[in-house]
Scaffold this active site. Structure first.
Site, PDB file in Angstrom:
ATOM      1  N   GLU A  58     -10.850 -14.523 -47.382  1.00 28.07           N
ATOM      2  CA  GLU A  58     -10.805 -14.245 -48.825  1.00 28.07           C
ATOM      3  C   GLU A  58      -9.344 -14.585 -49.706  1.00 28.07           C
ATOM      4  O   GLU A  58      -9.217 -14.927 -50.812  1.00 28.07           O
ATOM      5  CB  GLU A  58     -11.494 -12.976 -49.386  1.00 28.07           C
ATOM      6  CG  GLU A  58     -11.942 -12.682 -50.676  1.00 28.07           C
ATOM      7  CD  GLU A  58     -13.012 -11.834 -50.924  1.00 28.07           C
ATOM      8  OE1 GLU A  58     -13.054 -10.941 -51.824  1.00 28.07           O
ATOM      9  OE2 GLU A  58     -13.851 -11.623 -49.910  1.00 28.07           O
ATOM     10  N   ASP A 108     -14.676 -11.078 -47.204  1.00 27.15           N
ATOM     11  CA  ASP A 108     -15.058  -9.788 -47.125  1.00 27.15           C
ATOM     12  C   ASP A 108     -16.763  -9.668 -47.055  1.00 27.15           C
ATOM     13  O   ASP A 108     -17.247 -10.468 -47.866  1.00 27.15           O
ATOM     14  CB  ASP A 108     -14.560  -8.887 -48.151  1.00 27.15           C
ATOM     15  CG  ASP A 108     -13.209  -8.649 -48.350  1.00 27.15           C
ATOM     16  OD1 ASP A 108     -12.535  -8.929 -47.225  1.00 27.15           O
ATOM     17  OD2 ASP A 108     -12.644  -8.563 -49.437  1.00 27.15           O
ATOM     18  N   TYR A 113     -12.346  -1.151 -44.758  1.00 32.32           N
ATOM     19  CA  TYR A 113     -12.964  -1.826 -46.063  1.00 32.32           C
ATOM     20  C   TYR A 113     -13.204  -0.739 -47.165  1.00 32.32           C
ATOM     21  O   TYR A 113     -13.906  -0.089 -46.864  1.00 32.32           O
ATOM     22  CB  TYR A 113     -13.964  -2.807 -45.781  1.00 32.32           C
ATOM     23  CG  TYR A 113     -14.392  -3.464 -46.881  1.00 32.32           C
ATOM     24  CD1 TYR A 113     -13.432  -4.624 -47.419  1.00 32.32           C
ATOM     25  CD2 TYR A 113     -15.611  -3.716 -47.525  1.00 32.32           C
ATOM     26  CE1 TYR A 113     -13.657  -5.394 -48.536  1.00 32.32           C
ATOM     27  CE2 TYR A 113     -16.181  -4.542 -48.424  1.00 32.32           C
ATOM     28  CZ  TYR A 113     -15.086  -5.307 -49.181  1.00 32.32           C
ATOM     29  OH  TYR A 113     -15.202  -6.252 -49.948  1.00 32.32           O
TER      30      TYR A 113
END
Length: 667
Positions: free
Chosen positions: A8, A104, A307
């Site tokens: 990403e 992600d 995350y």
């Protein structure tokens, strides 16, 4: 042939490349840095989030000349906004037979990866594709994710694209409607959105409650009781009748008897693991939610925390909690880790929400204070302390409760003493307040040292803090874990709110009141909440994306049909004008308003110009907010200014000017 890995962001690409390959070389082409492993013939490319933008065709750009209804079913176009990255992807795609999407793992990440994949397939349609899913950028997590790849989740990507399409249509239609109606276009346009409007209404309605609040008087009786040691207790009744309060107060003599007394140990539950909402709520004590999320993402990309976008509040059984706690034994958190590891076994606290995509937020590496910036350390410490607190023993309190009879008038008091701090020794962000009460026995006679009849009044509800607002938004289904902090940021940037707790500006009042009168549904959470559920259904393959978009468009079409544009324009223009009015001109009595010179310099001037030329200077930097507070001397509203460093009070601009002039005259 070769292997292309798509991440990403550039930082993630660099880290993943260094974990997977030993012979990584950094290359640069078309202004884009990427990584290559010659031995594996593998390329790792980091995107810049969305490299493709969904937008209206250029013929819809004119706000005044394009009919609003034509936006509803316009054929939206995808435009590549990062042309260098797209060109590099196409070139590398010709050299590989395998592509791994490693963005992600959530809706937005899946769409970002899918967009890049579409570019790759333009030149290599038969390339083999797989998906690496991970929740932390650590060697163990990355190696595990790449050794067990899965498929790209098309439905998850469709759910994100559906939100994009709906938000783009709603935002464009409503923003143009409000901006054109109010005459606020160009840089000062008024934005309105599917999530933004109901969120703003919450803030405006709360401010109206505060403004309309009329305090009610009430009376409380407190007394100081002694048996060698003294303590304070409060009468069991809150009196709304002053005569009744005085009669009760008069009855109280010089002594009282203990009616009931109990002493118990009580365990205080540990905090639950951090999901995004709870993390942002706590982090907002230190910085704005959007800043906290940016910092958390940096820590995640650098391998320090997991995350940060997750709904989960239950650690998965695969997570080795004891090993993570043990890793902090030789760190700044050694003392806290020892508290956790002193237990015979570790059983973590659990929240109510469980999801399978990502675990709650937890630390994935041990950092030293000097390795991180001040903001990064603040967020990292918060995550570490929360994680260790969820594994620590419960806090144990000694709680005493006493009921006292003073000639028929009952008093109660509760005492608290912390016997064992447990998790409270780790999670230092909430104070453990103790209240001392001596040990007493039923029937014991106490001396009344002092008594007071206190007149008080009810208080209005408090304004929302950013942390509270995020929690309310979650409860009402407004936005998602990934967007709520961005919505709040937008309310600040569009000058709808200022401060924390949040205060709405006059423009916010004008927009919400106008929408409530002409299209109230836009300001209610119901439609937005339903759309969020529909998005979940798309991700699960239960609803089609076209079906959800069409339903949303029909709903918006119906709203436009019922709006009285003239009435909307009138109420908006009247309301927006209030945001520029500072007070009455001290020379002619007309309105003082914020104005600009031809050179765009701002000042306060009389609306009666040129007949009246009264002016006051203003600072040229920062965002101005006219507050509701008036200067008692000049009846001019006080002004706050927001700069990059935060808010500062300018106060009354006339007082400021007179003070400055007096200093100049002395000099």
């Amino acid at each position: 042939m070769g292997w292309l890995i798509i991440t990403e962001k550039h930082n993630t690409a660099r880290r993943i490349a260094s974990i997977l390959f030993n012979d990584v070389k950094q290359l640069k082409k078309y202004g884009v840095s990427y990584y290559h492993s010659p031995s594996s013939n593998a390329y790792v490319v980091g995107l810049k989030g969305h490299i493709v933008e969904l937008d209206f065709p250029k013929e819809y750009n004119s706000w005044k000349n394009v009919p609003l209804r034509s936006l509803l079913r316009a054929e939206l176009v995808k435009e590549v906004k990062e042309k260098g990255i797209a060109r590099l992807l196409k070139e590398l795609a010709r050299e590989v037979d395998r592509v791994t999407v490693a963005t992600d793992y959530d809706r937005e990440g899946e769409l970002i990866g899918f967009e890049a994949l579409e570019i790759v397939k333009q030149v290599n349609p038969d390339v083999k594709v797989d998906r690496a899913k991970y929740s932390a950028i650590t060697p163990a997590d990355i190696k595990k994710a790449f050794s067990n790849p899965s498929k790209v989740d098309i439905n998850l990507a469709k759910a994100a694209e559906t939100r994009q399409r709906i938000d783009l249509i709603w935002g464009a239609v409503l923003t143009r409607l409000i901006s054109i109606s109010s005459g606020r276009m160009g840089r000062d346009f008024l934005s309105v959105g599917r999530v933004q409007s109901p969120t703003l209404r919450l803030i405006v309605e709360r401010e109206k409650e505060i403004e309309n609040f009329r305090p009610t008087p009430y009376w409380e009786i407190v007394a100081e009781f002694c048996n060698g040691e003294c303590f304070t207790a409060k009468h069991v009744e809150r009196f709304t009748d002053v005569a009744k309060a005085k009669a009760a107060f008069k009855k109280i003599g010089n002594t009282a008897a203990v009616r009931t007394f109990e002493k118990k140990e009580r365990k205080e539950a540990r905090p639950t693991p951090f999901n995004t909402t709870e993390f942002l709520r706590e982090a907002s004590k230190f910085m704005s939610p959007d800043r906290a999320m940016n910092v958390a993402e940096t820590l995640y990309m650098n391998g320090y925390i997991s995350y940060p976008r997750t709904d989960n509040t239950i650690y998965p059984p695969t997570l080795n909690l004891k090993a993570i706690a043990t890793s902090f034994l030789n760190s700044d958190f050694e003392k806290e880790a020892k508290i956790v590891l002193s237990q015979p076994s570790i059983k973590p606290s659990r929240g109510k929400k469980e999801s399978k995509d990502h675990p709650p937020i937890y630390p994935t590496a041990v950092a030293k204070k000097g390795e991180l910036s001040k903001e990064e350390w603040t967020i990292y410490e918060l995550v570490v302390r929360r994680f260790l607190a969820t594994l620590a023993p419960e806090a144990i309190w000694e709680v005493k409760r006493v009921e006292i009879d003073a000639n028929g008038e009952l008093f109660r008091a509760t005492g608290r003493r912390l016997l064992s701090p447990g998790w409270r020794a780790i999670y230092i962000y909430s104070k453990a307040e103790e209240v001392s009460i001596p040990d007493l026995t039923v029937g014991q006679i106490l001396r009344i040292k002092n008594k007071e009849l206190l007149e008080k009044e009810t208080k209005p509800p408090g304004r929302y803090t950013t942390g509270n607002l995020i929690r309310i938004m979650e409860k009402l289904g407004l936005g998602t874990k990934s967007t709520r902090h961005e919505i709040i940021k937008k309310l600040y940037s569009r000058k709808y709110v200022y401060g924390n707790p949040l205060r709405p500006t006059q423009t916010a009042f004008a927009v919400i009141e106008a929408l409530k009168s002409n299209a109230e549904t836009i300001t209610l959470p119901d439609m937005t909440s339903k759309l969020e559920k529909d998005m979940d259904a798309i991700a699960e393959g239960k609803l089609s994306d076209e079906e959800v978009v069409e339903e949303s468009v029909r709903f918006l079409d119906e709203i436009l049909s019922n709006i009285d544009v003239k009435e909307l324009s009138k109420s908006l223009r009247e309301g927006v004008k209030k945001d520029k009015v500072v007070g009455k001109c001290p020379e002619c009595g007309r309105e003082l308003v914020i104005r600009k010179t031809k050179g765009k310099k701002r000042f306060i001037g009389c609306s009666g110009y040129p007949a009246c030329s009264f002016t006051l200077p203003l600072p040229q930097n920062g965002t101005l907010y006219i507050t509701a507070k008036e200067c008692e001397k000049h009846s001019i509203k006080k002004i706050k200014i927001r700069t990059k460093k935060g808010y500062w009070d300018l106060g009354c601009p006339y007082c400021n000017y007179l003070e400055w002039k007096a200093k100049q005259d002395k000099a």
